[in-house]
Scaffold this motif. Structure first.
Motif, PDB file in Angstrom:
ATOM      1  N   GLY A 636       0.699  -1.113   0.048  1.00 46.03           N
ATOM      2  CA  GLY A 636       0.076   0.092   0.023  1.00 46.03           C
ATOM      3  C   GLY A 636       0.734   1.270   0.070  1.00 46.03           C
ATOM      4  N   LEU A 637       1.985   1.120   0.636  1.00 50.26           N
ATOM      5  CA  LEU A 637       2.949   2.164   0.721  1.00 50.26           C
ATOM      6  C   LEU A 637       3.620   2.331  -0.779  1.00 50.26           C
ATOM      7  CD1 LEU A 637       4.241   2.064   4.429  1.00 50.26           C
ATOM      8  CD2 LEU A 637       2.097   3.647   3.292  1.00 50.26           C
ATOM      9  N   LEU A 638       4.021   1.570  -1.095  1.00 57.41           N
ATOM     10  CA  LEU A 638       4.831   1.442  -2.408  1.00 57.41           C
ATOM     11  C   LEU A 638       3.990   2.070  -3.652  1.00 57.41           C
ATOM     12  CD1 LEU A 638       6.690  -1.671  -2.071  1.00 57.41           C
ATOM     13  CD2 LEU A 638       7.890   0.497  -2.181  1.00 57.41           C
ATOM     14  N   GLY A 639       2.643   1.687  -3.661  1.00 51.81           N
ATOM     15  CA  GLY A 639       1.764   2.034  -4.617  1.00 51.81           C
ATOM     16  C   GLY A 639       1.930   1.649  -5.882  1.00 51.81           C
ATOM     17  N   ASN A 640       2.830   1.899  -6.830  1.00 53.48           N
ATOM     18  CA  ASN A 640       3.157   1.469  -7.942  1.00 53.48           C
ATOM     19  C   ASN A 640       4.516   1.172  -8.466  1.00 53.48           C
ATOM     20  OD1 ASN A 640       1.133   4.256  -8.633  1.00 53.48           O
ATOM     21  ND2 ASN A 640       0.223   2.089  -9.086  1.00 53.48           N
ATOM     22  N   GLU A 668      -5.322  -8.120  -5.996  1.00 54.34           N
ATOM     23  CA  GLU A 668      -6.641  -7.388  -5.855  1.00 54.34           C
ATOM     24  C   GLU A 668      -6.388  -5.934  -5.699  1.00 54.34           C
ATOM     25  OE1 GLU A 668     -10.195  -8.527  -5.617  1.00 54.34           O
ATOM     26  OE2 GLU A 668      -9.064  -9.727  -7.153  1.00 54.34           O
ATOM     27  N   GLY A 669      -5.295  -5.620  -5.186  1.00 52.38           N
ATOM     28  CA  GLY A 669      -4.931  -4.167  -5.206  1.00 52.38           C
ATOM     29  C   GLY A 669      -5.557  -3.462  -3.900  1.00 52.38           C
ATOM     30  N   GLN A 670      -5.951  -3.896  -3.061  1.00 48.17           N
ATOM     31  CA  GLN A 670      -6.477  -3.248  -1.654  1.00 48.17           C
ATOM     32  C   GLN A 670      -6.097  -4.100  -0.554  1.00 48.17           C
ATOM     33  OE1 GLN A 670     -10.162  -1.104  -2.200  1.00 48.17           O
ATOM     34  NE2 GLN A 670     -10.879  -2.119  -0.221  1.00 48.17           N
TER      35      GLN A 670
END
Length: 973
Positions: A636-640, A668-670
């Motif tokens: 979640g902190l790295l994002g992309n 799932e990305g969340q």
């Protein structure tokens, strides 16, 4: 009278210290100290022979190496140097009038010496007198001379270290046409010191009051060095002669300065002029005022500069009073200040806005020699704003506040109070979710550092001071200054809140809603701007993304992989760039796994190369002990930016059952939903991402997830591709040296990549779209393989965009990369096809796992027999949970096996096997005769009645092969 006889009259008797004679003509200005005055004769004769002006000291000295007043011990006369008279006769007449008027003539006649330019007068005593006793009388005598208008050199009379010319020598001053003899003009009387003292004090209209001198305690005073706070106060102090002059003109300054300005042209003013020069010398504007003061007499510039050069330090008020008595003692500041420089003292301030660089702390490498030399740390430049009203910054650092006070005469004055010995100021107001933070900077010995102050604390002085103290920020000089510190911080925050728009703090790295990209503590905007702002919560990631070395040296490492045609490893590595392209697809994540049981096959090398694009090759990736929950939080902190996980089979992760679920969650990305503490309310879930994750281990994860596991992992297998290198890599000596560059050149490629994709987003989107279509046709991806399709698309698109036609970072062999990915896809397809489960597989697994709890009904010799699948007898104590199925052999129809399964339990099994119950029924209904009835599962047994809804499967016994289920043996009869 011989010179030595004269000296014996006016000097202390032997045994009272060292006598001193001196020549003051040569640059050496030699002094000789002897215990017997007769021992000076040879030296003085030699000096005189060489045309030197020869002098004797009026006092004796304790030590024979210093002609300082503090070293003088005894003296035996009063003396004056008459100056300013047109002739010796005029001087003699003036002296006679003075003696007669004061009554001193009744005590006797003084000794007179013609100095070649004026007259020196001596009143020798019968006995030697210590300097402390003599000094007040000499000061009074000087004042009496001034009171009665006798023109004398005011510097001479009360100077215990004074030297005068020796009779019998010559005055060689160049201002005279020819040398002049120094002669004894008149022999006088010898006086009682007490009589002289009484006569002098009796004639003074204003008694001389010596300054208070602290009691002298034996021993030496301990020296205390300035602390840092006091030193900063000193550094920021400046002294202005203009301030002294302003106070003087206002009537609250220095009477000596007033007197000098009014009488500067008169003779005998030189001692006061020298004193004023001593003050001007240490003032910031002293050069101009020294010239102005000299011009009033006038004294020429060369003489002024010579005097200023000779002056050792500022004259105290006591010295000025001695030079020109009668003014200082009436001053309201007498005894309260050392000298009028106190009037000119003020803060040296610099209240202009300033650009100040802030450099983050370096961290040592973990595998190399510990050196951080060459590491490029993002340098932020912050602006120190002008201070709030009522406060100032010291020119050399520090915060000061203006306070009103009263001087010794009750007049209101303003003074600057030091609040802090170093700078502290507000940079910005930050908004992080629903909280506001005050972003501040402080400049201390360790450099300029930033800190985030919770704005809600500013409403309380106690809370503010506690928080500041926790940051090692404490007001100068203790508790009495705490309110000033709080007032300053409050004023800074108030000013910033009104003048600055709150900056939204990024919650994660990577792409933001405004199409900017956050990386390495900076925001890379679409228009090319790069802004550094604080990012609370991202400190660990930002520390690991500093860069080191150069892009050219970084390329050399990757070019070794390319030259050795390590195309699969290159594809794995290129994914680290492709990760940032995931938001340009329709998917939120993809997982790569590198599994190998052998060492040296490139598993760790690939991970280090991927990490080295974005930052430190070791510190960037998650450590072996990181939990799955923490890894998801990191995503979640790295994002992309890529999530890199080393050795997922380490002991810190108890078994591998977590891996399939983690793969699903990553794609799932969340992050997981969480409740707020103490309330029935969900937290806002800001933990989202769109990235690729690379995991390494010493197992083949595909084999594990497609093996005989309780839960099916087909869905997770479709979100992952695996590389299983099994050939040990070999390197030449030259290649090994190049590979060491991984530790010396990192972060440079990621910065170049982010800078390019942030400013070329339309191009990136177009290339990703065209690559997606190209791979769809080339690799024949199905809808079920959509995650593979996305992962391969971002990797190949990155390979294209890295080339010279686009970003120019490095040329990747695109076709070879596609071919390597195709091999991975084909291997995954084989694994998936071999792992497809049917309803028969699910049914067989249920029967195999639970057959011991099946009720088996058979016929034997016309009788119906019942037992459990494990051979035990069914009794009346049997409970419902014990019965998991029923098999009847030839009971309903001869030659048939009837299979009864409770639907409720069967549904639970299908869920556990990740198999749809509807699909399960549909497939079986196509294969067998299926009915759904209510059945007593313990019929024909000794057990209690147990009627439940069941699925009834009926099969011919001869159609059931040895490896098929249901199990059981059909007996004849």
């Amino acid at each position: 009278m011989a010179p030595l006889d004269f000296l014996a009259v006016v000097l202390p008797s032997p045994g009272h210290g060292y006598y001193c004679t001196a020549e003051l003509t040569t640059k050496k200005k030699e002094h000789v100290y002897v215990e017997n005055i007769g021992d000076t004769e040879g030296t003085t004769t030699a000096w005189h022979t060489t045309n030197c002006d020869v002098y004797f000291a009026l006092a004796t000295f304790t030590k024979k190496d210093s002609r300082e007043a503090t070293n003088a011990s005894f003296i035996k006369s009063l003396f004056i140097d008459m100056d300013g008279y047109v002739s010796k006769k005029a001087a003699a007449l003036a002296l006679g009038g003075f003696l007669q008027k004061t009554g001193l003539d009744s005590l006797g006649d003084p000794w007179l010496v013609g100095s070649g330019g004026g007259i020196h007068c001596y009143w020798p005593f019968n006995d030697s007198v210590d300097i402390a006793t003599w000094k007040p009388v000499a000061e009074s005598f000087k004042r009496l001379c001034k009171q009665e208008g006798l023109s004398i050199d005011m510097t001479v009379t009360a100077d215990a270290a004074r030297v005068l010319r020796i009779p019998g020598t010559t005055n060689f001053k160049k201002k005279y046409d020819k040398p002049r003899a120094v002669t004894l003009l008149t022999e006088g009387n010898v006086f009682e010191f007490a009589d002289m003292a009484t006569a002098i004090s009796g004639q003074l209209k204003t008694a001389y009051v010596p300054p208070v001198v602290a009691e002298v305690i034996p021993g030496s005073r301990p020296k205390r060095s300035l602390n840092a706070t006091s030193l900063k106060l000193f550094e920021n102090s400046t002294t202005s002669f203009a301030e002294i002059l302003d106070r003087t003109e206002a009537g609250t300054g220095c009477a000596q300065l007033t007197n000098y300005i009014a009488n500067a042209t008169e003779d005998g003013i030189e001692p006061i002029w020298r004193g004023l020069l001593s003050w001007a010398k240490v003032c910031d504007d002293g050069e101009d005022y020294a010239t102005w003061l000299s011009s009033l007499h006038p004294y020429d510039e060369s003489r002024m500069r010579q005097k200023m050069n000779d002056i050792k330090g500022p004259y105290p008020c006591v010295k000025m009073d001695s030079e020109n008595p009668g003014l200082c003692t009436g001053c309201s500041h007498w005894g309260k200040i050392t000298n009028p420089l106190a009037f000119g003292r003020k803060l040296k301030a610099d209240n202009t806005a300033k650009q100040i660089p802030v450099v983050a702390a370096l961290e040592e490498d973990e595998e190399d020699d510990g050196s951080t030399e060459g590491e490029h740390v993002n340098v932020a430049v912050v602006t120190r704003p002008p201070p709030p009203r009522g406060f100032s910054y010291g020119a050399n650092g520090g915060v000061y506040c203006e306070k009103k006070d009263k001087d010794g005469e009750g007049r209101e004055i303003k003074k600057q109070v030091q609040v802090l010995a170093y700078d502290l100021f507000v940079i910005d107001i930050l908004k992080q979710e629903n909280d506001h933070l005050v972003h501040m900077a402080t400049s201390r010995l360790e450099g300029v550092t930033t800190l985030n102050f919770p704005q809600r604390a500013i409403v309380s002085q106690d809370e503010t001071l506690k928080w500041l103290a926790a940051q090692n920020i404490i007001a100068s000089f203790g508790k009495g200054n705490h309110k000033n510190l709080y007032d300053y911080v409050l004023a800074c925050v108030e000013e910033a809140s009104l003048s600055k728009r709150a900056i939204v703090v990024p919650l994660r790295c990577g792409w933001q809603e405004d199409k900017s990209f956050v990386y390495n503590n900076r925001v890379f905007s679409k228009d090319g701007r790069e802004t550094t702002i604080p990012m609370p919560g991202l400190e660990n990631i930002n520390r690991s993304t500093n860069s080191k070395g150069s892009l050219d040296e970084w390329r050399k490492v990757w070019n070794v992989f390319i030259q050795k045609k390590m195309h699969t490893l290159v594809a794995m590595c290129v994914d680290t760039f492709g990760c940032a392209l995931m938001p340009f697809t329709d998917y939120e994540g993809f997982v790569w796994h590198i599994g190998s049981r052998q060492s040296g096959t490139g598993k760790s090398l690939a991970l280090s190369a991927k990490a080295g694009v974005w930052g430190h090759p070791l510190r960037y990736r998650t450590s072996k002990g990181t939990s799955p929950v923490a890894m998801q939080q990191r995503a979640g902190l790295l994002g992309n930016m890529p999530l890199l996980i080393d050795e997922i089979t380490s002991k810190g992760r108890n078994d591998m059952e977590w891996a399939p679920g983690f793969i699903f969650d990553v794609t799932e990305g969340q992050g997981k939903e969480r409740m707020e503490s103490g309330s029935n309310k969900e937290r806002i879930n800001n933990s989202t991402w769109a990235l690729t994750c690379t995991m390494t281990s010493n197992i083949h994860l595909t084999d594990y997830m497609s093996g005989a596991r309780q839960f099916s992992s087909n869905g997770e297998l479709m979100r992952m591709l695996e590389w299983t290198p099994d050939v040990e890599l070999t390197w030449t000596t030259e290649e090994r040296e190049i590979l060491k560059g991984l530790k010396k050149n990192y972060g440079v490629a990621g910065e170049a990549w982010v800078r390019w994709i942030a400013t070329n987003q339309e191009t990136v989107a177009a290339v990703v779209q065209s690559t997606h279509l190209h791979l769809l046709n080339m690799m024949q991806f199905t809808d079920q393989e959509r995650y593979w399709h996305a992962g391969c698309t971002t990797t190949v698109a990155a390979a294209i965009l890295l080339g010279g036609k686009y970003s120019g970072i490095i040329n990747i062999p695109v076709k070879a990369t596609i071919d390597a990915l195709m091999v991975l896809v084909e291997k995954a397809r084989v694994a998936i096809n071999s792992n497809i489960r049917t309803a028969d597989d699910v049914l067989n697994a249920y029967t195999r796992d639970n057959y011991g709890s099946f009720v088996i009904i058979k016929k034997s010799d016309g009788r119906i027999l019942s037992s459990w699948g494990n051979g035990e007898t069914v009794d009346k104590s049997t409970t419902r949970s014990k019965v998991l199925g029923r098999v009847e052999h030839g009971i309903a129809s001869k030659g048939y096996v009837e299979y009864y399964l409770e639907e409720q339990i069967l549904k639970q099994h299908c869920v556990a096997m990740s198999f749809s119950y509807a699909d399960f029924k549909g497939q079986l209904e196509k294969l067998y005769r299926i009915t759904y009835v209510k059945k007593n599962m313990l019929a024909d047994t000794n057990g209690p009645a147990l009627r439940v809804n069941v699925m009834h499967i009926s099969r011919k016994a001869d159609e059931i092969t040895e490896d098929q289920l249901p199990l059981g043996i059909v007996e004849a009869g």
